[in-house]
Design a protein around this motif. Structure first.
Motif, PDB file in Angstrom:
ATOM      1  N   HIS A 141       0.813  -1.211   0.000  1.00 18.96           N
ATOM      2  CA  HIS A 141       0.000   0.000   0.000  1.00 18.96           C
ATOM      3  C   HIS A 141       0.853   1.270   0.000  1.00 18.96           C
ATOM      4  O   HIS A 141       0.443   2.307  -0.497  1.00 18.96           O
ATOM      5  N   PHE A 142       2.064   1.164   0.570  1.00 15.35           N
ATOM      6  CA  PHE A 142       2.935   2.350   0.628  1.00 15.35           C
ATOM      7  C   PHE A 142       3.321   2.819  -0.769  1.00 15.35           C
ATOM      8  O   PHE A 142       3.614   3.997  -0.994  1.00 15.35           O
ATOM      9  N   GLY A 143       3.320   1.891  -1.742  1.00 13.85           N
ATOM     10  CA  GLY A 143       3.753   2.251  -3.095  1.00 13.85           C
ATOM     11  C   GLY A 143       2.636   2.774  -3.964  1.00 13.85           C
ATOM     12  O   GLY A 143       2.895   3.334  -5.039  1.00 13.85           O
ATOM     13  N   GLN A 144       1.390   2.596  -3.528  1.00 10.78           N
ATOM     14  CA  GLN A 144       0.270   2.992  -4.378  1.00 10.78           C
ATOM     15  C   GLN A 144       0.231   4.500  -4.610  1.00 10.78           C
ATOM     16  O   GLN A 144       0.076   4.975  -5.738  1.00 10.78           O
ATOM     17  N   ILE A 145       0.391   5.263  -3.525  1.00 11.84           N
ATOM     18  CA  ILE A 145       0.361   6.730  -3.661  1.00 11.84           C
ATOM     19  C   ILE A 145       1.561   7.213  -4.454  1.00 11.84           C
ATOM     20  O   ILE A 145       1.457   8.160  -5.253  1.00 11.84           O
ATOM     21  N   GLU A 146       2.700   6.535  -4.266  1.00  9.97           N
ATOM     22  CA  GLU A 146       3.901   6.931  -5.023  1.00  9.97           C
ATOM     23  C   GLU A 146       3.656   6.743  -6.519  1.00  9.97           C
ATOM     24  O   GLU A 146       4.084   7.561  -7.337  1.00  9.97           O
ATOM     25  N   CYS A 147       2.959   5.666  -6.870  1.00  8.32           N
ATOM     26  CA  CYS A 147       2.645   5.431  -8.285  1.00  8.32           C
ATOM     27  C   CYS A 147       1.727   6.532  -8.822  1.00  8.32           C
ATOM     28  O   CYS A 147       1.888   7.003  -9.948  1.00  8.32           O
ATOM     29  N   LEU A 183       0.201  -3.219  -8.713  1.00 10.28           N
ATOM     30  CA  LEU A 183      -0.192  -3.084  -7.311  1.00 10.28           C
ATOM     31  C   LEU A 183      -1.695  -2.931  -7.100  1.00 10.28           C
ATOM     32  O   LEU A 183      -2.184  -3.129  -5.987  1.00 10.28           O
ATOM     33  N   LEU A 184      -2.428  -2.525  -8.134  1.00  5.54           N
ATOM     34  CA  LEU A 184      -3.860  -2.284  -7.969  1.00  5.54           C
ATOM     35  C   LEU A 184      -4.666  -3.256  -8.823  1.00  5.54           C
ATOM     36  O   LEU A 184      -4.181  -3.755  -9.842  1.00  5.54           O
ATOM     37  N   ASP A 185      -5.887  -3.522  -8.390  1.00  6.96           N
ATOM     38  CA  ASP A 185      -6.845  -4.214  -9.242  1.00  6.96           C
ATOM     39  C   ASP A 185      -8.166  -3.466  -9.162  1.00  6.96           C
ATOM     40  O   ASP A 185      -8.268  -2.447  -8.472  1.00  6.96           O
ATOM     41  N   GLU A 186      -9.191  -3.958  -9.842  1.00  2.00           N
ATOM     42  CA  GLU A 186     -10.438  -3.195  -9.946  1.00  2.00           C
ATOM     43  C   GLU A 186     -11.187  -3.073  -8.625  1.00  2.00           C
ATOM     44  O   GLU A 186     -12.141  -2.301  -8.520  1.00  2.00           O
ATOM     45  N   ASN A 187     -10.787  -3.827  -7.603  1.00  2.00           N
ATOM     46  CA  ASN A 187     -11.496  -3.779  -6.324  1.00  2.00           C
ATOM     47  C   ASN A 187     -10.891  -2.792  -5.325  1.00  2.00           C
ATOM     48  O   ASN A 187     -11.413  -2.644  -4.216  1.00  2.00           O
ATOM     49  N   GLN A 188      -9.781  -2.158  -5.678  1.00  2.00           N
ATOM     50  CA  GLN A 188      -9.119  -1.246  -4.745  1.00  2.00           C
ATOM     51  C   GLN A 188      -9.816   0.121  -4.733  1.00  2.00           C
ATOM     52  O   GLN A 188     -10.171   0.656  -5.784  1.00  2.00           O
ATOM     53  N   GLU A 189      -9.977   0.674  -3.534  1.00  2.00           N
ATOM     54  CA  GLU A 189     -10.622   1.986  -3.417  1.00  2.00           C
ATOM     55  C   GLU A 189      -9.748   3.093  -4.006  1.00  2.00           C
ATOM     56  O   GLU A 189     -10.242   4.107  -4.494  1.00  2.00           O
ATOM     57  N   VAL A 190      -8.442   2.904  -3.950  1.00  2.00           N
ATOM     58  CA  VAL A 190      -7.508   3.923  -4.465  1.00  2.00           C
ATOM     59  C   VAL A 190      -7.732   4.154  -5.956  1.00  2.00           C
ATOM     60  O   VAL A 190      -7.331   5.181  -6.511  1.00  2.00           O
ATOM     61  N   LEU A 191      -8.388   3.197  -6.594  1.00  2.00           N
ATOM     62  CA  LEU A 191      -8.571   3.261  -8.046  1.00  2.00           C
ATOM     63  C   LEU A 191      -9.340   4.518  -8.464  1.00  2.00           C
ATOM     64  O   LEU A 191      -9.132   5.039  -9.567  1.00  2.00           O
ATOM     65  N   THR A 192     -10.201   5.010  -7.591  1.00  2.00           N
ATOM     66  CA  THR A 192     -10.969   6.213  -7.940  1.00  2.00           C
ATOM     67  C   THR A 192     -10.059   7.411  -8.169  1.00  2.00           C
ATOM     68  O   THR A 192     -10.389   8.328  -8.922  1.00  2.00           O
ATOM     69  N   LEU A 193      -8.873   7.412  -7.507  1.00  2.00           N
ATOM     70  CA  LEU A 193      -7.928   8.514  -7.682  1.00  2.00           C
ATOM     71  C   LEU A 193      -7.206   8.437  -9.024  1.00  2.00           C
ATOM     72  O   LEU A 193      -6.650   9.425  -9.499  1.00  2.00           O
ATOM     73  N   VAL A 194      -7.219   7.244  -9.622  1.00  2.00           N
ATOM     74  CA  VAL A 194      -6.495   7.055 -10.891  1.00  2.00           C
ATOM     75  C   VAL A 194      -7.328   7.552 -12.066  1.00  2.00           C
ATOM     76  O   VAL A 194      -6.783   7.931 -13.104  1.00  2.00           O
ATOM     77  N   THR A 195      -8.661   7.552 -11.895  1.00  2.00           N
ATOM     78  CA  THR A 195      -9.547   7.860 -13.016  1.00  2.00           C
ATOM     79  C   THR A 195      -9.214   9.197 -13.662  1.00  2.00           C
ATOM     80  O   THR A 195      -9.129   9.309 -14.893  1.00  2.00           O
ATOM     81  N   ASN A 196      -8.989  10.213 -12.853  1.00  2.00           N
ATOM     82  CA  ASN A 196      -8.710  11.545 -13.396  1.00  2.00           C
ATOM     83  C   ASN A 196      -7.404  11.577 -14.178  1.00  2.00           C
ATOM     84  O   ASN A 196      -7.306  12.191 -15.239  1.00  2.00           O
ATOM     85  N   SER A 197      -6.381  10.876 -13.632  1.00  2.00           N
ATOM     86  CA  SER A 197      -5.091  10.827 -14.341  1.00  2.00           C
ATOM     87  C   SER A 197      -5.241  10.129 -15.688  1.00  2.00           C
ATOM     88  O   SER A 197      -4.660  10.557 -16.698  1.00  2.00           O
TER      89      SER A 197
END
Length: 789
Positions: free
Chosen positions: A7-13, A35-49
């Motif tokens: 999880h520490f690497g997700q924000i860095e990515c 590091l991510l799959d479709e079930n991760q909540e962090v994925l919503t932050l990727v959409t804009n990028s």
């Protein structure tokens, strides 16, 4: 990351993705995909990028975003970025169009209801000259047409375009960019053929358009290389699936026959597997390759032997039954034990159905018992004994053959059981007429006969069942006029010994049989020859590919196993829907209601769904066919198919062993009850019962349209109270045209004296509108299930 916390690497990515530098973006997107799959909540932050990079000026940055989306997109992200993907499908850059098509594929898999958004752009992509774009476009369209029938109809107009693309691939010269083993872009050819298969299925006009190119591909493709074989195989599947003409189908089956001569076991297996599926379409074309198929029975690969065996069963008919049974018996001699149970069953069923005469039928079963007597179903043994009982002119011959076989080998259980029963029943005939051996008659004494039976009982192979048969046989022999007093005394001594047996069944038999000896003339009457038992037909078994033994097209047995009014609209033998899917669907319909969802008839592929193979064709009431399900047996592999047609519906060879049966009386007049009448759709239910089977109600549902437009997509589900059980066959056709009548059969098992109640759910489309209704039906008259005693 092999389970380590990441999880520490997700924000860095995410930070790297937001960087303007391409190298940072590439590293960031790679990290996100790992590091991510479709079930991760962090994925919503990727959409804009992703959205920003899809509009990037650098095509490689756009490519990174598309690649990441295609790997990790969730349903929510798919909805958010669907418009961006649609826009990129029209890009002037082939690199982006290709990746966007794969992203669109991800979108429609996650959100099927927006598949129609991509229809126009997908049509444009099919005209693309770039092979990579065309390949991804066809993959996208293939998925779309499987999701929605409306899209399928829309893309049928693209068949000529696909045919042109395929023709250019087949006729083009050497192209180093796309050449694989001398064939131009085989991957694209295979994809086009698969799409044509979907578009041509059930549509004569589309099929007509593609007939010529399919013939061209089949004749011009090099079959000496594996690449060419893959294209030929797809061509064969396409030809067999669409509404192709007869000549093209024969050519496709000939290609499969050619595959059987290939040295590669994989290709031969594929050919056998496909022939197994198409043998019912054109049996005569497959029959031409019978010799090669039989050669496969001697193959070293067990998978090929199994498939060849299944195909051999399906090829048997009246003309070739002698040849094929001879080959199957030869294979039975060397077959692995796992094949023997199925082999003996299918050989016996084929002999019963297609035997040219009773002598040949008896010889075939005798040979089977000798070769694999430890692998014969109880039902086959019972059918053989019935056959002998109904053939008095061959009883002496059969008893002689069994006497000699038993003398030579007492290790085969079914052979021992059959010989013991028949020798016990017809010992008088053998002692008086002697043993017929190679056209010579050898006289034997009653002592020889009794000695042989006693040797069976004393052998190490004698099990509990064999000893029961032996006790019954020696008791009958003792009651025959040809048995001397000395042998009768020997038999009485043996019975007396078993009156104290620790095995309860043997002890009971011995006590009862021994008591008969004190009854004088009464004993003779009790133990005289049995009258021939009621003649029954052994149910036609099925092999693992769901095809009955034999290739003639007769009336198929009804799945539910009871009398059902014959209706031309209901294709008998169709596999019923899976029970699980029906339960899930009906659970949704009825929620926490007290009703029990119906359980559809189990598909033949479920091995646990086995039944006793001995079912009656002719009931004592003379009302025609009356096959009914029996309790499960411990033998897997024979799926349930039950006779539901009168004797006259079977070929003469199948009824060769039957005795004349009185003609069935005219059927009672059946009453139809209206269950639904709305929006020009009328549904009636017609119940039918049999006095011999109280508690069982066969219901025929009829669907009619009174308007001028067709009802499409009809879904008809039913459920009954928990005290009752319901089975349903598939509907004859979910589309109901004006003037046509479609049908569906149901079978309700209810407590005797109870009323049949149904809860119905009907969903359909009519005149562009979708309708869904739920109806509680209790309109059947009381007493339908009989009167409780």
């Amino acid at each position: 990351m092999l389970g380590s916390p990441a999880h520490f690497g997700q924000i860095e990515c995410l930070k790297l993705v937001a960087s303007p530098r391409f190298s940072d973006k590439r590293l960031g997107y790679l990290g996100i995909m790992l590091l991510l799959d479709e079930n991760q909540e962090v994925l919503t932050l990727v959409t804009n990028s992703l959205k920003n990079d899809m509009n990037h000026s650098n095509m490689y940055a756009v490519g990174l975003a598309l690649c990441t989306f295609a790997n990790i997109a969730s349903e929510e992200m798919s909805r958010d970025l669907a418009n961006e993907i649609e826009k990129l499908l029209g890009s002037s850059n082939t690199y982006i169009r290709k990746k966007a098509a794969l992203c669109a594929l991800r979108v429609i898999k996650k959100v099927p209801d927006i598949a129609d958004h991509f229809t126009a752009k997908a049509k444009n992509l099919l005209t693309d000259r770039n092979h990579g774009v065309l390949l991804t476009a066809i993959t996208l369209v293939t998925e779309m047409v499987q999701i929605d029938n409306a899209i399928l109809e829309e893309f049928r107009s693209a068949v000529p375009l696909l045919v042109r693309n395929l023709k250019s691939l087949v006729t083009t010269g050497y192209s180093p960019e796309h050449d694989v083993s001398g064939i131009t872009d085989p991957f694209l050819q295979v994809k086009i053929l698969r799409l044509l298969r979907l578009l041509g299925k059930g549509d004569e006009q589309a099929s007509e358009t593609m007939n010529d190119i399919l013939a061209q591909v089949a004749t011009n493709t090099d079959s000496t290389k594996n690449v060419g074989n893959s294209i030929l195989y797809e061509t064969v599947l396409t030809v067999l699936e669409i509404e192709a003409d007869t000549g093209l189908r024969v050519m496709a089956i000939n290609i499969l026959g050619k595959f059987l001569s290939n040295k590669d076991n994989n290709i031969r297996y594929v050919a056998l597997n496909t022939l197994n599926k198409v043998v019912s379409m054109d049996t005569n074309a497959v029959q031409r390759h019978r010799n090669i198929i039989l050669d496969c029975l001697r193959d070293g690969d067990i998978s090929i032997r199994r498939r060849a065996l299944e195909l051999s069963y399906a090829l048997i008919n009246e003309q070739n039954v002698r040849i094929l049974i001879r080959e199957l018996l030869a294979f039975l001699e060397v077959a692995d034990d796992e094949f023997k149970l199925g082999l003996t069953t299918q050989i016996s069923l084929a002999a019963e159905r297609f035997a040219p005469n009773k002598r040949w039928h008896i010889d075939t079963v005798l040979r089977t018992l000798k070769l694999a007597g430890n692998f014969v179903r109880e039902e086959i043994l019972s059918a053989f004994i019935r056959l002998v009982a109904h053939t008095p002119e061959l009883q002496h011959y059969t008893a002689s053959k069994l006497y000699l076989a038993l003398k030579a080998d007492i290790s085969q259980e079914s052979l021992t059981l059959a010989a013991t029963w028949i020798i016990g029943e017809y010992s008088e005939i053998i002692v008086q007429g002697g043993i017929v051996d190679d056209e010579q008659t050898v006289m034997i004494t009653d002592k020889d006969l009794v000695d042989l039976i006693f040797s069976v009982m004393d052998s190490p192979y004698a099990n509990y069942l064999i000893r029961q048969f032996v006790l019954a046989a020696i008791t009958k022999i003792a009651a025959r006029s040809t048995t001397s007093p000395a042998e009768q005394d020997r038999i009485a001594e043996v019975l007396a010994k078993y009156t104290t047996s620790p095995e309860l069944e043997l002890q009971q038999r011995a006590v009862e049989f021994a008591s008969l000896f004190s009854l004088g003339e009464t004993r003779i009457g009790v133990l005289e020859q049995m009258p021939p038992p009621e003649l029954k037909a052994t149910v036609m078994g099925v092999v693992s590919e769901k095809k009955p033994v034999g290739s003639t097209k007769g009336k198929e047995a009804d799945l539910l196993g009871d009398e059902v009014p014959a209706t031309p609209g209901v294709p008998n033998g169709q596999p019923a829907p899976s029970a699980q899917s029906n339960q899930d669907l009906l659970a949704e319909i009825f929620g926490s209601s007290s009703t029990t969802p119906s359980t559809a008839a189990s598909p033949p592929t479920q091995q646990k769904s086995t039944v006793d193979d001995i079912l009656g064709l002719f009931g004592p009431t003379g009302t025609g066919a009356a096959g009914s399900p029996a309790p499960p047996t411990p033998y897997p592999g024979v799926a349930p198919t039950f006779p539901s047609t009168p004797a006259s519906a079977f070929p003469p060879s199948a009824a060769a062993v039957s005795t004349p049966v009185p003609a069935a009386p005219p059927q009672q007049r059946l009453t139809a009850y209206s269950a639904y009448d709305k929006n020009d759709l009328k549904i009636t239910l017609t119940p039918q019962t049999s006095p011999a089977k109280p508690g069982i109600v066969m219901i025929l549902a009829r669907f009619q349209v009174s308007g001028t437009e067709a009802v499409t997509g009809l879904s008809f589900q039913a459920a009954v109270p928990k005290s009752q059980q319901l089975q349903m066959l598939p509907m004859s056709n979910p589309s109901i045209n004006p003037g046509a009548v479609e049908t569906q059969q149901m079978r309700v098992v209810a407590p005797v004296g109870s009323n049949v109640r149904l809860r119905l759910r009907i969903a359909y489309s009519y005149a562009g509108q979708n309708y869904q209704d739920q109806v509680d039906f209790a309109g059947f008259p009381p007493g339908l299930t009989g009167t409780p005693s």
